[in-house]
Scaffold this active site. Structure first.
Site, PDB file in Angstrom:
ATOM      1  N   GLY A 138      50.237  81.869  57.598  1.00 45.27           N
ATOM      2  CA  GLY A 138      48.885  82.394  57.808  1.00 45.27           C
ATOM      3  C   GLY A 138      48.832  83.880  58.084  1.00 45.27           C
ATOM      4  O   GLY A 138      47.808  84.380  58.558  1.00 45.27           O
ATOM      5  N   THR A 172      56.739  89.557  55.374  1.00 43.70           N
ATOM      6  CA  THR A 172      57.496  88.704  56.310  1.00 43.70           C
ATOM      7  C   THR A 172      58.133  89.529  57.421  1.00 43.70           C
ATOM      8  O   THR A 172      58.118  89.119  58.572  1.00 43.70           O
ATOM      9  CB  THR A 172      58.579  87.918  55.563  1.00 43.70           C
ATOM     10  OG1 THR A 172      59.433  88.830  54.872  1.00 43.70           O
ATOM     11  CG2 THR A 172      57.968  86.934  54.583  1.00 43.70           C
ATOM     12  N   ILE A 220      50.487  75.710  52.201  1.00 46.79           N
ATOM     13  CA  ILE A 220      51.098  75.879  50.875  1.00 46.79           C
ATOM     14  C   ILE A 220      50.136  75.408  49.793  1.00 46.79           C
ATOM     15  O   ILE A 220      49.888  76.103  48.794  1.00 46.79           O
ATOM     16  CB  ILE A 220      52.433  75.106  50.791  1.00 46.79           C
ATOM     17  CG1 ILE A 220      53.495  75.753  51.702  1.00 46.79           C
ATOM     18  CG2 ILE A 220      52.948  75.076  49.347  1.00 46.79           C
ATOM     19  CD1 ILE A 220      54.786  74.968  51.798  1.00 46.79           C
ATOM     20  N   LYS A 221      49.561  74.229  49.975  1.00 49.54           N
ATOM     21  CA  LYS A 221      48.662  73.676  48.961  1.00 49.54           C
ATOM     22  C   LYS A 221      47.347  74.450  48.873  1.00 49.54           C
ATOM     23  O   LYS A 221      46.779  74.616  47.790  1.00 49.54           O
ATOM     24  CB  LYS A 221      48.394  72.202  49.261  1.00 49.54           C
ATOM     25  CG  LYS A 221      49.630  71.327  49.063  1.00 49.54           C
ATOM     26  CD  LYS A 221      49.371  69.876  49.450  1.00 49.54           C
ATOM     27  CE  LYS A 221      50.634  69.038  49.272  1.00 49.54           C
ATOM     28  NZ  LYS A 221      50.443  67.633  49.698  1.00 49.54           N
ATOM     29  N   ARG A 277      61.779  78.739  48.606  1.00 51.69           N
ATOM     30  CA  ARG A 277      61.681  80.150  49.008  1.00 51.69           C
ATOM     31  C   ARG A 277      61.642  80.266  50.527  1.00 51.69           C
ATOM     32  O   ARG A 277      62.294  81.131  51.121  1.00 51.69           O
ATOM     33  CB  ARG A 277      60.432  80.799  48.396  1.00 51.69           C
ATOM     34  CG  ARG A 277      60.349  82.294  48.682  1.00 51.69           C
ATOM     35  CD  ARG A 277      58.968  82.891  48.421  1.00 51.69           C
ATOM     36  NE  ARG A 277      58.530  82.786  47.045  1.00 51.69           N
ATOM     37  CZ  ARG A 277      57.439  83.405  46.572  1.00 51.69           C
ATOM     38  NH1 ARG A 277      56.693  84.155  47.397  1.00 51.69           N
ATOM     39  NH2 ARG A 277      57.073  83.259  45.317  1.00 51.69           N
ATOM     40  N   ARG A 295      16.421  83.350  60.041  1.00 53.73           N
ATOM     41  CA  ARG A 295      15.438  84.065  60.851  1.00 53.73           C
ATOM     42  C   ARG A 295      14.474  83.048  61.452  1.00 53.73           C
ATOM     43  O   ARG A 295      14.324  81.919  60.958  1.00 53.73           O
ATOM     44  CB  ARG A 295      14.653  85.059  59.997  1.00 53.73           C
ATOM     45  CG  ARG A 295      15.450  86.303  59.629  1.00 53.73           C
ATOM     46  CD  ARG A 295      14.655  87.215  58.710  1.00 53.73           C
ATOM     47  NE  ARG A 295      13.509  87.834  59.360  1.00 53.73           N
ATOM     48  CZ  ARG A 295      12.649  88.647  58.739  1.00 53.73           C
ATOM     49  NH1 ARG A 295      12.797  88.894  57.447  1.00 53.73           N
ATOM     50  NH2 ARG A 295      11.634  89.179  59.394  1.00 53.73           N
ATOM     51  N   ASN A 326       4.728  89.463  62.378  1.00 54.94           N
ATOM     52  CA  ASN A 326       5.100  89.505  60.961  1.00 54.94           C
ATOM     53  C   ASN A 326       3.862  89.639  60.074  1.00 54.94           C
ATOM     54  O   ASN A 326       3.881  90.367  59.072  1.00 54.94           O
ATOM     55  CB  ASN A 326       5.862  88.240  60.558  1.00 54.94           C
ATOM     56  CG  ASN A 326       7.273  88.188  61.089  1.00 54.94           C
ATOM     57  OD1 ASN A 326       7.773  87.132  61.473  1.00 54.94           O
ATOM     58  ND2 ASN A 326       7.959  89.329  61.109  1.00 54.94           N
TER      59      ASN A 326
END
Length: 426
Positions: A24, A104, A146-147, A171, A231, A238
Site C-alpha cells: 500500500g 521499496t 495484489i488482485k 517478485r 447541499r 436562496n
C-alpha cells in the site's frame, strides 16, 4: 499556513516510502500528496516504478528483481539516482515543499544512498528526510492488494491474470530475501505503519508539518465506503440570492429534504444501522438532514457556511453597488479574498481539515449535508484533477447528491438530481 512553513525555515521535506511490494505504499503516497496539496503545500510523488516503465518498458519478469541479478540491481540504482536528482531539481525550479520518493527502498544501502545524495545537495537545497515504512503481515490483505492493483498495473498489460499473481508473488519473495526493516541504529527519522494502522511507531518526528503527516497517517484505512455530499434544500435566502444568514427552508427545500431521505433509504437500505449523517449547525442544513435514518447523527459547527462578515444578508448586486472595491477584489482572486470581518476560501479549507481527517477515519458510509463553500472544499480534497485555484468555482448545485467512492487509484463519482424544479441549478 502553508507558505509559512517553507518561508520561515527554507527547509524542504522528503518522505521516503519503505516496504515490500503490495503493502500500500503507492496508495499512501497518493493520499498524502493530495492531502498536502489541498492544504497548500506544493507536493509531488516521484514513483520509481514509473521511471522503470518509462525508461525500460513495462514488463519485467520476477527474475529481473532478484537480489543477485547484477544488471537489474544496477538499473534500479541508476533510476533511484535519477529520481533523486529530479526531485532535488523540482524543489528549486518549482519551489516545491514536500517530495514523496515512492519505492521499496528496502535495504540499508539504498537508504544510505538517499541520505548521501541529500547531503551532497547542501547548501543549495536543505532537505529533511522522513522514512515511512509500511509493514503488512496479513496475507489476506496482501493477496487482496495484489488482485486489486496489479491485475490492472501497467507492468502486466496483456498478461494472463493467473500469471500476474504468480509472477508478482515471486517478485515479492525476491524482495523479502534482501529486505531490511528500519532500525534505530540507522539514526533516521521514521514512521512505521503496521497492518493498516493497527500500530504506528514514530522515531524523532518533530515539527508542525511532520506532526500533521503523522496524525493523518494514523487515521488512514483501506475499507471501501461511499461518501455522499449534498447541499441543504432551498432556503429563503436562496430565493432572494442573499448570502449568509440562517434562514429556514422553503417549501421546495422541504420537498428536497423528503426526497433526500427517500434516496438514502434506497441507496443504503439499512441506513439506521450503517449510515453516518453529518450536518452543519445552521437551520437550513439541520432541517434538511434531521429526519434521515442513521446510526450516527452529528451537527458540526465547523461545517457552517463561509462567514461573509459585513456582507451578511446582502445580494451580490447590492455588494457591487455599495462596495465596488470589495466586489472587484473578490472577482480577481476568489480563493484568497476575505470578506470584511469574514473568511476566505483559504480560511474555510483550514477550518474543515478536521472533517477530512474524521472522514478518512470513518469506515461507515457518510452523508454530509452542508453548504456550497464547505462542499467545494471537501469535494476538492477527493478530486485528483482540481487545484486550489479552482476550488471556489466548483459546481455544487442545489437538489443534487454527489456520491464519491474513494479507491486505491482515485475517487469515482456519480451525481443524482433529486428535484428538477426551479432551483436545481446553482
Amino acid at each position: 499556513y502553508a507558505s509559512g512553513f517553507q518561508a520561515s525555515s527554507g527547509i524542504k521535506l522528503l518522505l521516503v516510502m519503505v516496504g515490500l511490494p503490495a503493502r500500500g505504499k503507492s496508495f499512501i503516497s497518493r493520499k498524502l500528496c493530495r492531502y498536502l496539496n489541498w492544504l497548500g503545500y506544493k507536493c509531488k510523488v516521484f514513483n520509481l516504478g514509473s521511471y522503470r516503465r518509462q525508461l525500460l518498458g513495462s514488463f519485467h519478469s520476477h527474475d529481473w528483481f532478484r537480489p543477485d541479478n547484477t544488471e537489474g540491481n544496477k538499473a534500479r540504482q541508476e533510476m533511484a539516482e535519477m529520481a533523486l536528482n529530479d526531485l532535488l531539481q523540482w524543489y528549486q525550479s518549482d519551489n516545491g515543499s514536500v517530495a514523496i520518493f515512492d519505492g521499496t527502498n528496502s535495504s540499508k544501502q539504498r537508504r544510505q544512498l538517499i541520505i548521501n545524495r541529500l547531503k551532497k545537495a547542501k547548501p543549495d537545497v536543505i532537505v529533511k528526510p522522513i522514512f515511512i515504512e509500511v509493514i503488512c503481515n496479513d496475507q489476506e490483505t496482501i493477496n487482496r492488494n495484489i488482485k486489486a492493483t496489479k491485475l490492472s498495473s501497467p507492468d502486466y498489460i496483456g498478461v494472463d491474470p493467473e500469471q500476474v499473481v504468480k509472477d508478482f508473488t515471486e517478485r515479492i519473495e525476491h524482495y523479502e530475501r534482501a529486505y531490511e526493516t528500519l532500525s534505530r541504529d540507522e539514526n533516521l527519522r521514521y514512521i512505521k505503519i503496521f497492518d493498516v494502522n493497527r500500530q504506528i511507531v514514530a522515531n524523532r518526528i518533530t515539527g508542525f508539518v511532520p506532526g500533521k503527516i503523522m496524525f493523518y497517517l494514523s487515521n488512514l484505512h483501506i475499507t471501501p465506503r461511499p461518501i455522499y455530499l449534498s447541499r441543504h434544500g432551498q432556503s429563503v435566502y436562496n430565493l432572494d440570492d442573499r448570502i449568509g444568514g440562517d434562514s429556514p427552508l422553503t417549501e421546495q427545500g422541504r420537498n428536497f429534504a423528503k426526497s433526500l431521505g427517500e434516496f438514502i433509504t434506497i441507496e443504503i437500505p439499512d441506513a439506521s444501522n450503517e449510515l453516518c449523517v453529518w450536518s452543519s449547525t445552521m437551520k437550513r442544513a439541520v432541517q434538511t438532514s434531521k429526519d434521515i435514518p442513521s446510526a450516527q447523527y452529528i451537527r458540526w459547527k465547523t461545517m457552517e457556511e463561509i462567514q461573509v462578515g459585513v456582507c451578511d444578508g446582502m445580494t451580490y448586486k447590492e455588494i457591487q453597488e455599495k462596495m465596488p472595491d470589495e466586489f472587484e477584489a473578490r472577482k480577481i482572486d476568489k480563493l484568497r479574498y476575505r470578506y470584511p470581518r469574514g473568511e476566505s476560501y483559504e480560511d474555510v479549507i483550514r477550518r474543515v481539515e478536521p472533517v477530512i481527517v474524521e472522514l478518512e477515519r470513518q469506515r461507515k458510509p457518510v452523508l454530509i449535508v452542508a453548504h456550497r463553500a464547505i462542499l467545494r472544499c471537501l469535494y476538492a480534497y477527493f478530486s485528483d484533477n482540481i487545484n486550489r485555484e479552482e476550488v471556489p468555482h466548483i459546481l455544487i448545485p442545489l437538489n443534487v447528491v454527489i456520491k464519491l467512492q474513494p479507491g486505491a487509484y482515485g475517487t469515482s463519482e456519480e451525481r443524482f438530481c433529486l428535484l428538477k424544479e426551479e432551483g436545481a441549478q446553482e
